[in-house]
Design an enzyme around this catalytic site. Structure first.
Site, PDB file in Angstrom:
ATOM      1  CG  ASP A 181      -2.007   1.015   1.195  1.00 15.18           C
ATOM      2  OD1 ASP A 181      -2.153   1.676   0.154  1.00 15.18           O
ATOM      3  OD2 ASP A 181      -2.726   1.149   2.204  1.00 15.18           O
ATOM      4  CG  ASP A 183      -3.396   3.803  -3.533  1.00 17.28           C
ATOM      5  OD1 ASP A 183      -4.301   3.055  -3.933  1.00 17.28           O
ATOM      6  OD2 ASP A 183      -3.532   4.582  -2.572  1.00 17.28           O
ATOM      7  CD  GLU A 184      -5.575  -0.707  -1.363  1.00 20.49           C
ATOM      8  OE1 GLU A 184      -5.275  -1.483  -0.429  1.00 20.49           O
ATOM      9  OE2 GLU A 184      -6.533   0.076  -1.312  1.00 20.49           O
TER      10      GLU A 184
END
Length: 366
Positions: free
Chosen positions: A19, A113-114
Site C-alpha cells: 500500500d 496505489d495498492e
C-alpha cells in the site's frame, strides 16, 4: 511466519499487501518541492469539492480522503489544495506494477496505489516473504522516490490489516500462530470490509472486538448480515480463503455505502457517492478495464430500492466521464420525497482496454 511455512507440508500461503503511503499527495510533494512538509490535499477546493487524498501533515489535523473540502479547510486553515493529475498517478502505478512483476505473476491490484501479491511460489525463488516485501519497498523508493508500506500474512484479510500496522514506510507480519489472537483483540470498526454503518450495527448487537464476533454463530451472522455473514464468521477466526486473482475481467465492479443518518439533499448525497465513483474507477483503471454501463443504486429509509443506469456508445474513457454520468443520474432523483440510507455505484459491460495507440480516447485517464 516464514519458518512455519517452510515446516508446513501443506505449504501455507504467503500473501503480501503493498500500500503506497498517501500516494496522490506524496506524488505531488515529490514533484513540487514547495509542498514538502506542508499539509496537502489532492482534490477540488470548491464548495462541492471532495478530498481525494491527504498528506500525512494534513492528516494530523484530521483531514482524510472522502472528506468535503470545506470541512478539510475548516480543520486545517493552512491546507494547500492541488488538482489531481491522474495521468501521472497512473504512470507511477505502472512503474510499481513492473516491480511487482519481477517477483510474481500473481498480482491483484485493488487500485492505483495498492495490490495483493501471492509470493508462495515466486520468480526469485526466495523463501522468506518479509525479505521479498523489503526488496519490493526498496525498489519502489529507488524507482519512484515514494514510500510504500506492506503487510505480510497467510491470507488477504490479515495481509491487508498488517499493512496498516507500521505506516508510513514500514511493514508488519501476522503469523499463522498469531493470526487468530490478533483478530480477537481487534476492534471490529478497524476490520477491512466493516464500514461505519456495519460497525454501528455490530455495536448495537454487542459486538465490539473480534472475540465478540467469533462468539456469534454462523446462523446469527447470516441472519443479521446476510451474504457477508460467512465472511465475518471466517475472518473472526483468522480464516480467509479468497485467492489472489490476477488479470481477471469481472462482469461488474461496484461499491456502496450505508449512511449513519438519512440523506435528504443533493449536496450530501454527492459528497457521499463521489468516493464510491473513485473506488470503482480506480479498480477498473488499475486493471486496464473499461466499462460501458454505470448504475446508480438508491436505498431509501423505508428500505425500498431503485436503480438507474446509463449506457454509453463507447466505453467510458476517464474518471470525469463516469463522474458526469453518475452526477446526472443522481440529480434526477432529487428532490427526494424520503430519506436515503444507502447509495451505490456499479460499472458493468466491462472489457479490456485497447492496447496503447489503438484508441486514444479510451486511454485518457482524466
Amino acid at each position: 511466519m516464514d519458518n512455519a511455512i517452510r515446516d508446513n507440508g501443506n505449504r501455507q500461503r504467503k500473501v503480501i499487501h503493498v500500500d503506497m503511503d498517501a500516494f496522490y499527495a506524496s506524488v505531488e510533494q515529490r514533484d513540487n518541492p514547495d509542498l514538502r512538509g506542508k499539509p496537502v490535499a489532492v482534490g477540488g477546493s470548491e464548495a462541492r469539492g471532495v478530498v481525494a487524498a491527504a498528506s500525512y501533515e494534513a492528516r494530523k489535523y484530521g483531514v482524510h480522503s472522502a472528506m468535503p473540502s470545506v470541512t478539510a479547510k475548516r480543520k486545517c486553515p493552512d491546507l494547500l489544495f492541488v488538482r489531481p493529475r491522474f495521468d501521472v498517478y497512473k504512470a507511477v502505478s505502472l512503474q510499481i506494477r513492473e516491480i511487482f512483476a519481477e517477483y510474481t505473476a500473481m498480482i491483484e491490484p485493488l487500485s492505483l496505489d495498492e495490490a495483493y501479491l501471492d509470493v508462495t511460489e515466486n520468480l526469485k525463488g526466495m523463501d522468506i516473504a518479509t525479505e521479498i516485501a523489503l526488496e519490493i519497498r526498496a525498489k519502489i523508493e529507488a524507482a519512484t522516490g515514494l514510500n510504500a508500506s506492506a503487510g505480510i500474512s497467510y491470507n488477504k484479510f490479515l495481509a491487508k490489516m498488517a499493512s496498516d500496522l507500521n505506516k508510513p514506510n514500514g511493514q508488519a507480519v501476522i503469523t499463522p500462530k498469531n493470526g487468530p489472537a490478533f483478530v480477537e483483540a481487534l476492534p471490529v470498526k478497524k476490520f477491512h470490509g466493516v464500514g461505519p454503518a456495519t460497525a454501528e450495527k455490530m455495536h448495537r448487537l454487542g459486538i465490539e472486538i473480534g472475540a465478540d464476533l467469533k462468539a456469534r454463530s454462523l446462523d446469527f451472522l447470516i441472519e443479521h448480515f446476510g451474504k457477508s455473514g460467512p465472511y465475518f464468521y471466517g475472518i473472526a477466526r483468522g480464516i480467509d480463503d479468497r485467492q489472489i486473482k490476477p488479470n481477471r475481467v469481472r462482469k461488474s465492479v461496484g461499491a456502496e455505502d450505508t449512511f449513519m443518518t438519512d440523506i435528504h439533499w443533493f449536496d450530501p448525497a454527492w459528497e457521499g457517492i463521489r468516493p464510491l465513483i473513485e473506488k470503482v474507477w480506480g479498480y477498473c483503471d488499475a486493471n486496464e478495464i473499461s466499462a460501458k454501463t454505470v448504475t446508480l443504486k438508491v436505498k431509501y429509509a423505508n428500505f425500498t430500492q431503485i436503480t438507474r443506469s446509463k449506457t454509453a456508445a463507447m466505453p467510458f474513457g476517464s474518471f470525469v466521464e463516469v463522474e458526469n454520468a453518475v452526477n446526472s443520474l443522481l440529480q434526477a432523483i432529487f428532490p427526494a420525497n424520503r430519506g436515503i440510507r444507502l447509495l451505490g455505484v456499479t460499472l458493468s459491460s466491462l472489457e479490456r482496454k485497447a492496447a496503447e495507440g489503438a484508441s486514444p480516447q479510451l486511454l485518457l485517464f482524466r
